[in-house]
Design an enzyme around this catalytic site. Sequence first.
Site, PDB file in Angstrom:
ATOM      1  CG  ASP A   1      -0.291  -0.419   2.446  1.00  0.00           C
ATOM      2  OD1 ASP A   1       0.791  -0.418   2.677  1.00  0.00           O
ATOM      3  OD2 ASP A   1      -1.012  -0.534   3.383  1.00  0.00           O
TER       4      ASP A   1
ATOM      5  CG  ASN B   1      -8.982  -0.975  11.800  1.00  0.00           C
ATOM      6  OD1 ASN B   1      -8.121  -1.621  11.208  1.00  0.00           O
ATOM      7  ND2 ASN B   1      -9.531  -0.120  11.172  1.00  0.00           N
TER       8      ASN B   1
ATOM      9  CG  HIS C   1      -5.880  -1.834   8.800  1.00  0.00           C
ATOM     10  ND1 HIS C   1      -6.097  -0.651   9.131  1.00  0.00           N
ATOM     11  CD2 HIS C   1      -4.585  -2.149   8.521  1.00  0.00           C
ATOM     12  CE1 HIS C   1      -4.791  -0.130   9.543  1.00  0.00           C
ATOM     13  NE2 HIS C   1      -3.833  -1.001   9.187  1.00  0.00           N
TER      14      HIS C   1
ATOM     15  CD  GLU D   1      -8.831   1.334   7.548  1.00  0.00           C
ATOM     16  OE1 GLU D   1      -8.608   0.337   8.209  1.00  0.00           O
ATOM     17  OE2 GLU D   1      -8.196   2.542   7.774  1.00  0.00           O
TER      18      GLU D   1
HETATM   19  C1  GLP Z   1      -0.497   0.482   8.385  1.00  0.00           C
HETATM   20  C2  GLP Z   1      -0.073  -0.448   7.348  1.00  0.00           C
HETATM   21  C3  GLP Z   1      -0.347  -1.744   7.585  1.00  0.00           C
HETATM   22  C4  GLP Z   1       0.334  -2.246   8.579  1.00  0.00           C
HETATM   23  C5  GLP Z   1      -0.517  -1.799  10.034  1.00  0.00           C
HETATM   24  C6  GLP Z   1       0.221  -2.023  11.360  1.00  0.00           C
HETATM   25  O1  GLP Z   1      -1.720   1.192   8.535  1.00  0.00           O
HETATM   26  N1  GLP Z   1      -0.921   0.222   6.436  1.00  0.00           N
HETATM   27  O2  GLP Z   1       0.124  -2.528   6.425  1.00  0.00           O
HETATM   28  O3  GLP Z   1       0.368  -3.651   9.166  1.00  0.00           O
HETATM   29  O4  GLP Z   1      -0.658  -0.077   9.871  1.00  0.00           O
HETATM   30  O5  GLP Z   1       1.195  -1.110  11.560  1.00  0.00           O
HETATM   31  P1  GLP Z   1       2.117  -1.237  12.874  1.00  0.00           P
HETATM   32  O6  GLP Z   1       2.926  -2.489  12.497  1.00  0.00           O
HETATM   33  O7  GLP Z   1       2.982   0.016  12.960  1.00  0.00           O
HETATM   34  O8  GLP Z   1       1.261  -1.385  13.857  1.00  0.00           O
END
Ligand code: GLP
Length: 207
Positions: A33, A101, A103, A108
Amino acid sequence: ATGSTPLGLYAELAKLCAEGKLSFAKCTTFNLDEYIGLDGTHDQSYRYFMNKNLFEKVDIRMEATHVPSGAVKSDEEAEQYDAEIKAAGGIDLQLLGIGNNGHIGFNEPDDHFSKGTHCVDLTESTIQANSRLFDSIDDVPRQAYTMGTQTIMYARMILVVANGEAKAQAVHDMCYGPVTPECPASILQLHTNCVVVADEAALSLCE
Ligand code: GLP
């Protein structure tokens, strides 16, 4: 995957590569992404994150690395991303983090599962969670491009990494909740080759 969770993994891969125990010379990568409105030189763009935390530290060919382009909003270009993945032979190993959440990528919670790479409106919960990395919450982009849930499910193997108590509910729902787009990660229960690696805090609701 970006986010703080895979940072330790990327550091370990870079170390193994520096020690000559691993090579990325023949690897092709596709990121999940990218924020819309940030170009690859912005320090919160996912292209920048990947360059700094992995690509510049290993022997990968930069032209073999792919991150959806968010600099200019172009849904046509995003849709091309799936064709590029297919042309490269599909994804062998998809690394995933998980949002608080539930995702995956930036898919989402919703009333349906998404298919190909597409534009999403980020939820307040994600904007809030990711604001820790920006100067102010107003600087967090409100939209992103993400591989769709179907794009992710086509990967031959999926590795999900999660840590910390904030992920406990999402990890529980991913593994044991109903398969529902309200928790996008729950679809991974239907994947035939998916492995979850998590710490005790993230697993604390999984008895
Ligand atoms: C972001 C990314 C995800 C990631 C998630 C968790 O929003 N788009 O790909 O897995 O958040 O991030 P973190 O590892 O910092 O908790």
